[in-house]
Design a protein around this motif. Structure first.
Motif, PDB file in Angstrom:
ATOM      1  N   VAL A 197      43.384  15.231 -22.759  1.00 21.98           N
ATOM      2  CA  VAL A 197      44.123  16.472 -22.487  1.00 21.98           C
ATOM      3  C   VAL A 197      45.593  16.171 -22.263  1.00 21.98           C
ATOM      4  O   VAL A 197      45.960  15.081 -21.817  1.00 21.98           O
ATOM      5  CB  VAL A 197      43.551  17.215 -21.254  1.00 21.98           C
ATOM      6  CG1 VAL A 197      42.137  17.662 -21.495  1.00 21.98           C
ATOM      7  CG2 VAL A 197      43.630  16.337 -20.012  1.00 21.98           C
ATOM      8  N   LYS A 198      46.423  17.165 -22.578  1.00 20.66           N
ATOM      9  CA  LYS A 198      47.859  17.036 -22.353  1.00 20.66           C
ATOM     10  C   LYS A 198      48.452  18.409 -22.081  1.00 20.66           C
ATOM     11  O   LYS A 198      48.192  19.359 -22.809  1.00 20.66           O
ATOM     12  CB  LYS A 198      48.546  16.404 -23.569  1.00 20.66           C
ATOM     13  CG  LYS A 198      50.025  16.121 -23.341  1.00 20.66           C
ATOM     14  CD  LYS A 198      50.631  15.378 -24.518  1.00 20.66           C
ATOM     15  CE  LYS A 198      52.097  15.048 -24.260  1.00 20.66           C
ATOM     16  NZ  LYS A 198      52.701  14.308 -25.396  1.00 20.66           N
ATOM     17  N   GLN A 199      49.230  18.495 -21.001  1.00 23.13           N
ATOM     18  CA  GLN A 199      49.913  19.745 -20.672  1.00 23.13           C
ATOM     19  C   GLN A 199      51.193  19.863 -21.473  1.00 23.13           C
ATOM     20  O   GLN A 199      52.006  18.937 -21.514  1.00 23.13           O
ATOM     21  CB  GLN A 199      50.245  19.796 -19.176  1.00 23.13           C
ATOM     22  CG  GLN A 199      49.041  20.015 -18.286  1.00 23.13           C
ATOM     23  CD  GLN A 199      49.386  19.917 -16.812  1.00 23.13           C
ATOM     24  OE1 GLN A 199      48.894  19.044 -16.120  1.00 23.13           O
ATOM     25  NE2 GLN A 199      50.231  20.818 -16.339  1.00 23.13           N
ATOM     26  N   LYS A 200      51.368  21.023 -22.122  1.00 27.27           N
ATOM     27  CA  LYS A 200      52.603  21.335 -22.828  1.00 27.27           C
ATOM     28  C   LYS A 200      53.080  22.701 -22.367  1.00 27.27           C
ATOM     29  O   LYS A 200      52.366  23.421 -21.673  1.00 27.27           O
ATOM     30  CB  LYS A 200      52.383  21.319 -24.346  1.00 27.27           C
ATOM     31  CG  LYS A 200      52.005  19.946 -24.896  1.00 27.27           C
ATOM     32  CD  LYS A 200      51.918  19.964 -26.411  1.00 27.27           C
ATOM     33  CE  LYS A 200      51.554  18.593 -26.958  1.00 27.27           C
ATOM     34  NZ  LYS A 200      51.503  18.581 -28.445  1.00 27.27           N
ATOM     35  N   GLU A 201      54.290  23.048 -22.753  1.00 24.69           N
ATOM     36  CA  GLU A 201      54.905  24.280 -22.268  1.00 24.69           C
ATOM     37  C   GLU A 201      54.087  25.515 -22.622  1.00 24.69           C
ATOM     38  O   GLU A 201      54.033  26.479 -21.862  1.00 24.69           O
ATOM     39  CB  GLU A 201      56.319  24.418 -22.846  1.00 24.69           C
ATOM     40  CG  GLU A 201      57.128  25.551 -22.237  1.00 24.69           C
ATOM     41  CD  GLU A 201      57.404  25.364 -20.758  1.00 24.69           C
ATOM     42  OE1 GLU A 201      57.235  26.342 -20.008  1.00 24.69           O
ATOM     43  OE2 GLU A 201      57.760  24.241 -20.347  1.00 24.69           O
TER      44      GLU A 201
END
Length: 477
Positions: free
Chosen positions: A210-214
């Motif tokens: 998982v990766k948080q992006k805007e």
């Protein structure tokens, strides 16, 4: 009946005065003049307060006289010190909490909290010490009574916003081959998803990372299996169950000979697929995914299953062109030499294209010796074998396997249209970009430099004019 609230008297905490809420001043401890008479009647300490103010004014007057006297006589020693007390303030005048998440804490500087009151207990509840519990979505104010350093009471307001975040999906199926990522949205979030109050983690990063992006939380399928992705928002924990399955079309870009058929299939896919062709006159497809090549050209076959769409690019070419491409690709790795261009194991650009086509009856004006690139281009023009007189993009889907790409120099080299190089287009491929998207690319085989090599289709070299002709030496109808 209009809602009323209690105001704590700043001089005697045991006394309280009731006023309608719309009559409050911006600062609670500043009461409008028209309400003072009501306070005098209900608060016994008001008169004492007025007398105290008179005494304070008298003391200030005496102090000023003393200071004037000292200055007049030039005293060099200070006989008093003044320490200004700082006013109480909230560390945060606004709080954001989540339903089902962590409690908040009201904190002050330059003072001590003595009491807290929620003006809407349906949205937030608060203890006398300032611990705030979110109840439902909305905004509410909290009245905070603070004892300052000067031992005076001040009323402060804290605005609390309560959110009730949810996920756009709680059960996701990822295709580990076709769909490398999925963007999970958070509904009801105020502020940025990159806020430190928003965190996410996978129960098994080897299956789902998982990766948080805007614009959301991206889920990446790493290998087949299942994993839970946990998203914590202001202490509220949300979970998305993710299943990764490697299913894909066995072919995403194919070349078919006119009149031939091929059935495209999925791996690990049991869903019902609805197939469609972008141009049935070139390639048709039935309900089983069987593609039939009808005429020369390119068509896009799409398969839909629910929200998912899968694409296969189909190029329909002549048998001579398909055989020439296979022969050219088999020459990859052979040495480049103009002097030995007709010897076994050696090629230059024009001998590669001629020797790939000539065994199948396409000799481009010479049956025994490979014409130069310029002469091959001239033959294509004179025999109506030209499909374009400039470079075309891959996305236009104009090129077919076996097409010859002719490049010219900017300066005059004394040859037809200044052509100096020829390459063979071998077909299309679907490739993944760095961010996981699918991209259609075209490829060439040519002899340029030290060896015969396969390279990505390009409209120009760094030192030339670019493409001046695109020929299709094999059958065109």
């Amino acid at each position: 009946m209009e809602k009323t609230s209690e105001i704590i008297c700043s001089d005697c905490l045991h006394k309280k005065v009731d006023f309608k809420q719309q009559l409050y001043c911006e600062k609670v401890n500043k009461i409008p003049d028209e309400l003072l008479s009501g306070i005098k009647q209900q608060c016994s300490c008001f008169e004492k307060k007025e007398k105290k103010k008179v005494k304070i004014r008298q003391s200030y007057f005496a102090l000023l006289v003393l200071i004037s006297f000292m200055l007049a006589f030039g005293s060099s020693n200070s006989i008093f010190a003044s320490a200004k007390e700082k006013s109480p303030e909230l560390e945060q005048s606004q709080l954001t909490l989540a339903v089902g998440g962590k409690t908040g804490k009201i904190k002050v500087v330059n003072g001590t909290i003595k009491d807290c009151t929620s003006l809407d207990t349906g949205i937030v509840k608060v203890t006398g010490k300032g611990v705030v519990t979110p109840k439902k979505e909305g905004t509410a104010a909290i009245l905070v009574s603070v004892l300052g350093q000067d031992q005076a009471y001040t009323a402060l307001y804290c605005e609390v916003t309560v959110i009730n975040p949810t996920l756009s999906d709680t059960d996701v199926i990822l295709n580990g081959q076709e769909e490398l990522s999925y963007c999970l949205k958070i509904n009801g979030l105020i502020g940025s998803i990159l806020d430190e109050k928003v965190t996410c983690a996978s129960s098994n990063p080897d299956i789902v990372s998982v990766k948080q992006k805007e614009n959301g939380i991206y889920l990446y399928g790493e290998s087949e299996g299942t994993a839970d992705v946990s998203i914590t928002i202001y202490g509220k924990k949300l979970t998305c169950h993710v299943t990764v399955i490697n299913f894909a079309l066995d072919s995403q870009a194919i070349t078919l000979e006119k009149g031939k058929s091929k059935t495209i299939k999925f791996s690990n896919q049991s869903k019902t697929i609805t197939w469609k062709s972008s141009d049935k006159s070139i390639a048709s497809v039935n309900s089983s995914g069987k593609i039939t090549a009808k005429n020369f050209g390119n068509a896009t076959i799409t398969g839909k299953s629910g929200k998912d769409t899968y694409t296969c690019y189909v190029a329909v070419a002549s048998s001579e062109a398909i055989k020439a491409v296979k022969k050219a690709e088999a020459s990859v790795g052979a040495l480049y030499s103009q002097a030995k261009r007709m010897e076994e194991g050696y090629y230059d650009c024009s001998s590669l294209t001629w020797r790939s086509y000539s065994p199948y009856g396409v000799c481009m004006g010479s049956e025994n010796w490979a014409p130069t690139a310029a002469d091959q281009g001239k033959w294509c023009v004179e025999n109506g074998k030209i499909i374009a007189e400039k470079g075309v993009s891959v996305e236009e889907l104009v090129l077919l396997p076996g097409d010859l790409i002719f490049y010219a120099k900017s300066q005059n080299n004394g040859r037809y249209k200044n052509i100096y190089h020829v390459a063979m287009f071998t077909g299309y491929q679907i490739e993944k970009t760095a961010n996981g998207d699918s991209e259609l690319k075209g490829y060439l085989v040519d002899a340029n430099g030290k060896t015969v090599a396969k390279s990505q289709y390009r409209t120009e070299f760094s030192f030339d004019k670019g493409i001046v002709l695109i020929g299709r030496p094999a059958k065109m109808d």
